[in-house]
Design a protein around this motif. Sequence first.
Motif, mmCIF file in Angstrom:
data_model
loop_
_atom_site.group_PDB
_atom_site.id
_atom_site.type_symbol
_atom_site.label_atom_id
_atom_site.label_comp_id
_atom_site.label_asym_id
_atom_site.label_seq_id
_atom_site.Cartn_x
_atom_site.Cartn_y
_atom_site.Cartn_z
ATOM 1 N N LEU A 46 0.832 -1.210 0.000
ATOM 2 C CA LEU A 46 0.000 0.000 0.000
ATOM 3 C C LEU A 46 0.864 1.257 0.000
ATOM 4 O O LEU A 46 0.605 2.205 -0.762
ATOM 5 C CB LEU A 46 -0.922 -0.003 1.215
ATOM 6 N N PHE A 47 1.883 1.294 0.845
ATOM 7 C CA PHE A 47 2.715 2.490 0.925
ATOM 8 C C PHE A 47 3.547 2.678 -0.339
ATOM 9 O O PHE A 47 3.782 3.814 -0.769
ATOM 10 C CB PHE A 47 3.622 2.411 2.161
ATOM 11 N N ARG A 48 3.997 1.589 -0.917
ATOM 12 C CA ARG A 48 4.730 1.704 -2.180
ATOM 13 C C ARG A 48 3.828 2.275 -3.282
ATOM 14 O O ARG A 48 4.227 3.177 -4.021
ATOM 15 C CB ARG A 48 5.267 0.330 -2.602
ATOM 16 N N MET A 49 2.611 1.739 -3.375
ATOM 17 C CA MET A 49 1.694 2.228 -4.405
ATOM 18 C C MET A 49 1.279 3.665 -4.144
ATOM 19 O O MET A 49 1.146 4.467 -5.083
ATOM 20 C CB MET A 49 0.469 1.310 -4.485
ATOM 21 N N ALA A 50 1.075 4.015 -2.882
ATOM 22 C CA ALA A 50 0.688 5.384 -2.553
ATOM 23 C C ALA A 50 1.782 6.386 -2.916
ATOM 24 O O ALA A 50 1.500 7.564 -3.175
ATOM 25 C CB ALA A 50 0.348 5.490 -1.071
ATOM 26 N N SER A 51 3.032 5.904 -2.956
ATOM 27 C CA SER A 51 4.145 6.782 -3.337
ATOM 28 C C SER A 51 4.375 6.815 -4.841
ATOM 29 O O SER A 51 5.302 7.479 -5.309
ATOM 30 C CB SER A 51 5.423 6.326 -2.632
ATOM 31 N N GLY A 52 3.541 6.097 -5.593
ATOM 32 C CA GLY A 52 3.635 6.139 -7.046
ATOM 33 C C GLY A 52 4.198 4.896 -7.697
ATOM 34 O O GLY A 52 4.301 4.838 -8.930
ATOM 35 N N GLU A 53 4.550 3.892 -6.927
ATOM 36 C CA GLU A 53 5.092 2.668 -7.507
ATOM 37 C C GLU A 53 3.957 1.783 -8.034
ATOM 38 O O GLU A 53 2.821 1.852 -7.574
ATOM 39 C CB GLU A 53 5.918 1.900 -6.477
ATOM 40 N N TRP A 54 4.305 0.934 -8.998
ATOM 41 C CA TRP A 54 3.356 -0.018 -9.570
ATOM 42 C C TRP A 54 3.729 -1.439 -9.168
ATOM 43 O O TRP A 54 4.921 -1.788 -9.184
ATOM 44 C CB TRP A 54 3.366 0.063 -11.102
ATOM 45 N N PRO A 55 2.742 -2.252 -8.807
ATOM 46 C CA PRO A 55 3.053 -3.667 -8.573
ATOM 47 C C PRO A 55 3.704 -4.271 -9.809
ATOM 48 O O PRO A 55 3.390 -3.865 -10.940
ATOM 49 C CB PRO A 55 1.678 -4.299 -8.312
ATOM 50 N N HIS A 56 4.608 -5.217 -9.617
ATOM 51 C CA HIS A 56 5.281 -5.959 -10.674
ATOM 52 C C HIS A 56 6.372 -5.128 -11.353
ATOM 53 O O HIS A 56 7.472 -5.622 -11.545
ATOM 54 C CB HIS A 56 4.291 -6.480 -11.732
ATOM 55 N N LEU A 57 6.062 -3.888 -11.694
ATOM 56 C CA LEU A 57 7.081 -3.041 -12.314
ATOM 57 C C LEU A 57 8.115 -2.579 -11.297
ATOM 58 O O LEU A 57 9.320 -2.549 -11.577
ATOM 59 C CB LEU A 57 6.422 -1.818 -12.965
ATOM 60 N N ASP A 58 7.653 -2.209 -10.106
ATOM 61 C CA ASP A 58 8.532 -1.626 -9.095
ATOM 62 C C ASP A 58 8.783 -2.537 -7.899
ATOM 63 O O ASP A 58 9.694 -2.280 -7.115
ATOM 64 C CB ASP A 58 7.956 -0.300 -8.601
ATOM 65 N N PHE A 59 7.975 -3.549 -7.740
ATOM 66 C CA PHE A 59 8.211 -4.533 -6.681
ATOM 67 C C PHE A 59 7.499 -5.822 -7.059
ATOM 68 O O PHE A 59 6.559 -5.829 -7.846
ATOM 69 C CB PHE A 59 7.724 -4.027 -5.313
ATOM 70 N N MET A 60 7.972 -6.912 -6.475
ATOM 71 C CA MET A 60 7.490 -8.239 -6.858
ATOM 72 C C MET A 60 6.303 -8.662 -6.003
ATOM 73 O O MET A 60 6.336 -8.583 -4.780
ATOM 74 C CB MET A 60 8.614 -9.260 -6.699
ATOM 75 N N THR A 61 5.238 -9.103 -6.647
ATOM 76 C CA THR A 61 4.089 -9.681 -5.964
ATOM 77 C C THR A 61 3.243 -10.434 -6.986
ATOM 78 O O THR A 61 3.104 -9.980 -8.120
ATOM 79 C CB THR A 61 3.222 -8.616 -5.266
ATOM 80 N N PRO A 62 2.668 -11.568 -6.603
ATOM 81 C CA PRO A 62 1.767 -12.279 -7.515
ATOM 82 C C PRO A 62 0.329 -11.760 -7.437
ATOM 83 O O PRO A 62 -0.514 -12.180 -8.214
ATOM 84 C CB PRO A 62 1.842 -13.724 -7.005
ATOM 85 N N ILE A 63 0.059 -10.874 -6.482
ATOM 86 C CA ILE A 63 -1.285 -10.323 -6.312
ATOM 87 C C ILE A 63 -1.415 -9.089 -7.192
ATOM 88 O O ILE A 63 -0.504 -8.266 -7.290
ATOM 89 C CB ILE A 63 -1.553 -9.960 -4.841
ATOM 90 N N GLY A 64 -2.576 -8.937 -7.834
ATOM 91 C CA GLY A 64 -2.772 -7.859 -8.792
ATOM 92 C C GLY A 64 -3.057 -6.518 -8.148
ATOM 93 O O GLY A 64 -3.411 -6.414 -6.971
ATOM 94 N N LEU A 65 -2.941 -5.466 -8.951
ATOM 95 C CA LEU A 65 -3.034 -4.102 -8.432
ATOM 96 C C LEU A 65 -4.427 -3.760 -7.905
ATOM 97 O O LEU A 65 -4.573 -2.931 -6.997
ATOM 98 C CB LEU A 65 -2.592 -3.094 -9.494
ATOM 99 N N LEU A 66 -5.484 -4.383 -8.439
ATOM 100 C CA LEU A 66 -6.833 -4.041 -7.984
ATOM 101 C C LEU A 66 -7.143 -4.609 -6.602
ATOM 102 O O LEU A 66 -8.154 -4.248 -5.994
ATOM 103 C CB LEU A 66 -7.873 -4.517 -8.991
ATOM 104 N N ALA A 67 -6.285 -5.470 -6.097
ATOM 105 C CA ALA A 67 -6.440 -5.922 -4.708
ATOM 106 C C ALA A 67 -6.064 -4.821 -3.732
ATOM 107 O O ALA A 67 -6.439 -4.879 -2.557
ATOM 108 C CB ALA A 67 -5.569 -7.151 -4.464
#
Length: 543
Positions: A46-67
Motif C-alpha cells: 500500500l505504501f509503495r503504491m501510494a508513493s507512485g510505484e506499480w506492482p510488478h514493475l517496481d516490486f514483486m508480488t503475484p497479487i494484482g493491483l486491484l487488490a
Amino acid sequence: MSRPNPAVFIAFLVAVIVVLGSVTLAKGGFYLAKHEGDTLHLLQILFRMASGEWPHLDFMTPIGLLAFAPVVLFLNLGLGVGISILLSQVLLAFILLPAVFWAGMSRLPRRAAYLFGLSVLVLVMALVHGETERSVSISMHYNRWAWAVSYVVIVLAVLPPREIRNDVLDGLIIGVGLAFLALCKVTYFAAFLVPVVVGLLANGNTKALRGALASGLAVALIVSVFATLDFWVAYLNDLREVSASTVRPAPGFGLRTIVMAPAYLGASAVALGAIILLRQAGEMTLGLALLLLAPGFIYVTWQNFGNDPQWLMLLAVLLLVPEVRPELRNSFGWPLAQALGVAAAIAIAFAAPSMLNLAYSPFRHLSLDPADYQPILVRNPEHHDLQVREIRANRVDGVVALDVPGSGLEDRVGKAKRDEERVSFQGTPLPYCELQMGIVAWFEAIVTDLEQNGFAEGRRVFVADLFMGHWMFSSLDRLEHGAPWYYGGLPGIDSADYLLVPLCPTSLSVRKDILETIEESGIAVTEVRKAPLYWLYSFDRDG
C-alpha cells in the motif's frame, strides 16, 4: 418461482451495506487481532503504491493491483491506513451493488436472489478471512473480494436470463468482472474463465460473450495506457516466479486432501451429487456448467490459505434456480425438485459456519476493547488508526530446538530431521529458532539497534527472511524492485547496502534458501555487526 421485487431487493442490498459498513467504521479505526505479518506485507504494498510505484514493475508480488488500489485511493486522500482499509471494502460493496442487483433480478428466483446478494456483500465487507477463526484480520482480503466478484460473474454466465434480458449489460459486467479477477488474484480468473465462456455459449448468449471480451480488453487497455505494456510482462514474470517457487507452492493442505479428507469430503460429495441430480432433472446446461466449475472450486480452495470452500453458498444459490416438475423422479424414485432443494440445504449447512463467521466479524470488531491494542506503526501518528493487540505486538515467542548437547535428547537429533532448515553462513552455524509471535517488537528492536549503530539512515537492507518491511519502522529506505513477501530468488538485492540475517527468522526455510542462494551466486559480503537479534553484513561491490 417469482423474481424478487426490485424496490425491496435494492433496499435489502443497500441496507446490508449500510449496516455492515456503519458497524465497521463505528470503531474509528481498524483493530487487528492476528496476522500481523500478513498485515505488514499488505502495508508495504500500500505504501509503495501510494508513493507512485506499480506492482510488478517496481516490486514483486503475484497479487494484482486491484487488490490494493481501492485502499490506495483513500491513502492518497490523506486518510490513515486503518480507516482506508475499512473504507475500501465499503467502496467495493457499493461498486458491486448494481451488478449484484442485476444478477439477482435477471437470473434468480426470490429466495436465491436474497441469499446471493447477502453472500456477496458479506464476502466483500467481512473482517476475517473465513473458516471459523474468530480473530479479526484483514489478511487475504483479496480472496474474499475475488470470491464475491466470481459469484456475480458465474451467476450471469451459467444461468439464462429469466424475465428480463440485456446482453450488453451482461457482457459489460462479466468482462469487467473477469478483468478484476485477473488484476486481483489471477487464480480465480484461470479457474473460472472456461466455465464462464462455456456457460455463455451453452445459453446462446454470444452477444454477451462478445461484450465481455470487449469490456475486458478495454480494462486491459486502460491499464496499459497508465502502466505501459511492460506492466503485463512484469506481471507474468512475477506469476511465473511464484508458480516455480518452493517457498509456498500451496498455503495449506495437499490437493488430494482438499477433495477426500473428512473435513472436505461432504462438500465434494454434495457437488458431485448436485451435478448428477441436475442432469437427471434435464438441467443439462447448468449440470455441464457445474461439472466445469467443480475443478475450479477445488483448485481455488487448494490455493487459498485455510482451504475454506467458500463456493458452497454459490452452489446452494445455483441449486435453488431450476424449476423442476414435481412429478419428475429419478431411478431411485426421488422427486428431483425436492432432491435439488435438499442438496441446496446441505450446501448451505456446510457453508454456514464460515459464512456466519464472515457476517459476524464486523460486530466482533465493534466490541473489541481499544485498551488492549496499540498502533502497529508507532512512529507514524497518521497511521495510528491501524492497531494490533498489545500482547501480540510485544510478546516475542519463538520455537527453538531442545535436543542440544547435554539435554539428554541427543539421540533424537537424527530423527528430528532438522537438516532441511539448519544453515551455516560463512562457516558459522546459525541458531535454530523460528519466530512465532511478536513480529512488531522484533522489527522495532532490530531497527532501533541499526539506527543506534549508524546502519539505518538512508540505507537499504536485504533481509534473509520472509518479510522485509523493516523500513516502515525506521529511517531505512526500501529496496528497489524488492519483494514485500519473499517467494524466491534475490529480488532487490542489487540496491541493498547490507544483508541482515535474523537469528530467529519468521521462516527458517526461507532464511536457509536466501543464504544458500547468496553463497551459490558468489555474492561477497563482509560482517560488520553481530547483534543479539541479528548479524549484519555489507556487500563487497568494489570494482
